[in-house]
Design an enzyme around this catalytic site. Structure first.
Site, PDB file in Angstrom:
ATOM      1  N   ARG A  17     -14.627  -6.981  50.135  1.00  0.00           N
ATOM      2  CA  ARG A  17     -14.629  -8.388  50.553  1.00  0.00           C
ATOM      3  C   ARG A  17     -14.196  -8.537  52.015  1.00  0.00           C
ATOM      4  O   ARG A  17     -15.013  -8.785  52.895  1.00  0.00           O
ATOM      5  CB  ARG A  17     -13.712  -9.204  49.633  1.00  0.00           C
ATOM      6  CG  ARG A  17     -13.918 -10.730  49.714  1.00  0.00           C
ATOM      7  CD  ARG A  17     -13.218 -11.414  50.861  1.00  0.00           C
ATOM      8  NE  ARG A  17     -11.769 -11.262  50.823  1.00  0.00           N
ATOM      9  CZ  ARG A  17     -10.958 -11.702  51.767  1.00  0.00           C
ATOM     10  NH1 ARG A  17     -11.451 -12.323  52.844  1.00  0.00           N
ATOM     11  NH2 ARG A  17      -9.653 -11.503  51.687  1.00  0.00           N
ATOM     12  N   ASP A  18     -12.938  -8.318  52.294  1.00  0.00           N
ATOM     13  CA  ASP A  18     -12.423  -8.556  53.637  1.00  0.00           C
ATOM     14  C   ASP A  18     -12.979  -7.564  54.647  1.00  0.00           C
ATOM     15  O   ASP A  18     -13.146  -7.883  55.826  1.00  0.00           O
ATOM     16  CB  ASP A  18     -10.890  -8.494  53.622  1.00  0.00           C
ATOM     17  CG  ASP A  18     -10.263  -9.241  54.786  1.00  0.00           C
ATOM     18  OD1 ASP A  18     -10.970 -10.033  55.426  1.00  0.00           O
ATOM     19  OD2 ASP A  18      -9.070  -9.042  55.042  1.00  0.00           O
ATOM     20  N   HIS A 209      -0.476  -8.040  53.397  1.00  0.00           N
ATOM     21  CA  HIS A 209      -1.848  -7.786  53.846  1.00  0.00           C
ATOM     22  C   HIS A 209      -1.831  -7.704  55.370  1.00  0.00           C
ATOM     23  O   HIS A 209      -1.621  -8.715  56.041  1.00  0.00           O
ATOM     24  CB  HIS A 209      -2.741  -8.934  53.357  1.00  0.00           C
ATOM     25  CG  HIS A 209      -4.156  -8.866  53.827  1.00  0.00           C
ATOM     26  ND1 HIS A 209      -5.191  -8.500  52.993  1.00  0.00           N
ATOM     27  CD2 HIS A 209      -4.732  -9.148  55.024  1.00  0.00           C
ATOM     28  CE1 HIS A 209      -6.329  -8.564  53.657  1.00  0.00           C
ATOM     29  NE2 HIS A 209      -6.080  -8.949  54.910  1.00  0.00           N
ATOM     30  N   HIS A 211      -3.398  -6.475  59.199  1.00  0.00           N
ATOM     31  CA  HIS A 211      -4.477  -6.035  60.076  1.00  0.00           C
ATOM     32  C   HIS A 211      -3.861  -5.181  61.178  1.00  0.00           C
ATOM     33  O   HIS A 211      -2.713  -5.399  61.584  1.00  0.00           O
ATOM     34  CB  HIS A 211      -5.219  -7.241  60.659  1.00  0.00           C
ATOM     35  CG  HIS A 211      -6.085  -7.938  59.672  1.00  0.00           C
ATOM     36  ND1 HIS A 211      -7.381  -8.323  59.942  1.00  0.00           N
ATOM     37  CD2 HIS A 211      -5.863  -8.318  58.382  1.00  0.00           C
ATOM     38  CE1 HIS A 211      -7.916  -8.914  58.883  1.00  0.00           C
ATOM     39  NE2 HIS A 211      -7.005  -8.918  57.921  1.00  0.00           N
ATOM     40  N   CYS A 242     -10.877 -10.725  62.107  1.00  0.00           N
ATOM     41  CA  CYS A 242     -10.777 -12.180  62.023  1.00  0.00           C
ATOM     42  C   CYS A 242     -11.613 -12.786  63.137  1.00  0.00           C
ATOM     43  O   CYS A 242     -11.411 -12.470  64.311  1.00  0.00           O
ATOM     44  CB  CYS A 242      -9.320 -12.628  62.144  1.00  0.00           C
ATOM     45  SG  CYS A 242      -9.101 -14.424  62.213  1.00  0.00           S
ATOM     46  N   ASN A 251      -8.619  -4.443  58.932  1.00  0.00           N
ATOM     47  CA  ASN A 251      -7.432  -4.265  58.107  1.00  0.00           C
ATOM     48  C   ASN A 251      -6.903  -2.840  58.293  1.00  0.00           C
ATOM     49  O   ASN A 251      -7.598  -1.960  58.808  1.00  0.00           O
ATOM     50  CB  ASN A 251      -7.796  -4.448  56.630  1.00  0.00           C
ATOM     51  CG  ASN A 251      -8.318  -5.823  56.311  1.00  0.00           C
ATOM     52  OD1 ASN A 251      -7.575  -6.703  55.925  1.00  0.00           O
ATOM     53  ND2 ASN A 251      -9.624  -6.029  56.461  1.00  0.00           N
TER      54      ASN A 251
END
Length: 312
Positions: A17-18, A209, A211, A242, A251
């Site tokens: 996903r991310d 979470h 990055h 982002c 990430n």
């Protein structure tokens, strides 16, 4: 007083996903299926498979419904997806996904830039999501993005993060993530905020979470463990980023994080070699990576080299 390191951590793979949502190219459902199944086969117990959002907003996630119907479900693995509204929860239910994640920014500027709503407006809209989820046996978790810094406002006050967490907690969410969306966190900040949140909301399962935009993600992970957090997200090959953070990298790479845990003697239940192979495959598919382990190998890889040099 010696640091009490955790014996075991809980790891969530967010790459499908991310990691993929900001890629210019869209992977096929078959390749996404291989990622999800490969992570589960490697021992990952929580996998974020995609997001049920409007395809125009995130075209890379437009096929999450199809993906959910194709990948092989492994016993004991939690498959979750990001949603933004009631429609997303309904799509998750129809696709057989029984865990969803709602995300809201701790920064008003970021929330407006991302979803054109204030954090309070977003959380107000979550009420119908949690009500529907409760009525249909769907578990809901939450994420607080820009918890450590905003590209528009700078550092986000801890009180602001606490307020958002409280509102999410009032909706019945007992699992929340503090997300360093823009890669602005530092270890001291992570330790302080994580310690505060664990004290203020002791019944919440906290995830971190990170990055790796400014190279501090692993240091931040260590600071999180020192504060008592044992749940962390990572993304294969270090993919992600982002759109509102100029120059943002992805990430923290799953293989970098898991490698560090294993070197520290912390159990993950994950086969690192399999994760590295999967990360290499993903790197080849998208054409890039941001991973130290993929560049330099593991520490264990150096042992045979050292032994070979000692041979007469």
């Amino acid at each position: 007083m010696p640091i009490q390191w955790p014996e075991k951590i809980i790891f969530c793979e967010v790459g499908p996903r991310d990691g993929l949502q900001n890629e210019p190219s869209v992977l096929s459902v078959e390749k996404k299926t291989a990622l999800v199944e490969g992570a589960a086969d490697a021992g990952v117990k929580i996998i974020e498979i995609g997001s049920f959002v409007h395809p125009k907003a995130v075209p890379q996630m437009a096929d999450t419904d199809e993906l959910a119907g194709k990948f092989r479900r492994a016993a004991g693995v939690e498959y979750r997806a990001l949603v933004a509204n009631l429609k997303g929860v309904e799509r998750a239910l129809a696709s057989g996904i029984t865990k969803v994640k709602l995300t809201v920014s701790a920064s008003e500027s970021h929330a407006k830039a991302n979803l054109n709503k204030t954090p309070r407006e977003l959380i107000e809209g979550f009420k119908e999501c949690t009500a529907f989820a409760a009525a249909n046996g769907i578990e809901v978790s939450g994420a607080i993005s820009t918890a450590f810094g905003c590209p528009f406002e700078g550092k986000v006050p801890p009180s602001q993060v606490k307020e958002i967490a409280g509102r999410m907690h009032d909706l019945g969410l007992a699992e929340l993530s503090l997300s360093d969306t823009t890669g602005m966190a530092n270890p001291r900040q992570v330790f302080d905020l994580s310690s505060m949140m664990r004290k203020e909301f002791p019944d919440v399962k906290w995830f971190l979470h990170f990055h790796n935009t400014r190279g501090m993600a692993l240091a931040n992970t260590v600071a999180g463990m020192q504060a008592g957090v044992i749940r962390f997200d990572g993304s294969l090959a270090g993919l992600g980023g982002c759109p509102f953070a100029p120059g943002a990298s992805g990430n923290i790479a799953s293989e970098d994080m898991i490698h560090m845990f294993h070197e520290m003697g912390i159990e993950t239940g994950i086969d690192l070699d399999r994760i590295i192979s999967l990360a290499k495959q993903l790197r080849d598919w998208v054409g890039h990576s941001d991973s130290s382990v993929l560049k330099a190998g593991t520490c264990a890889d150096l042992v045979p080299l050292t032994a070979a040099k000692k041979q007469p």
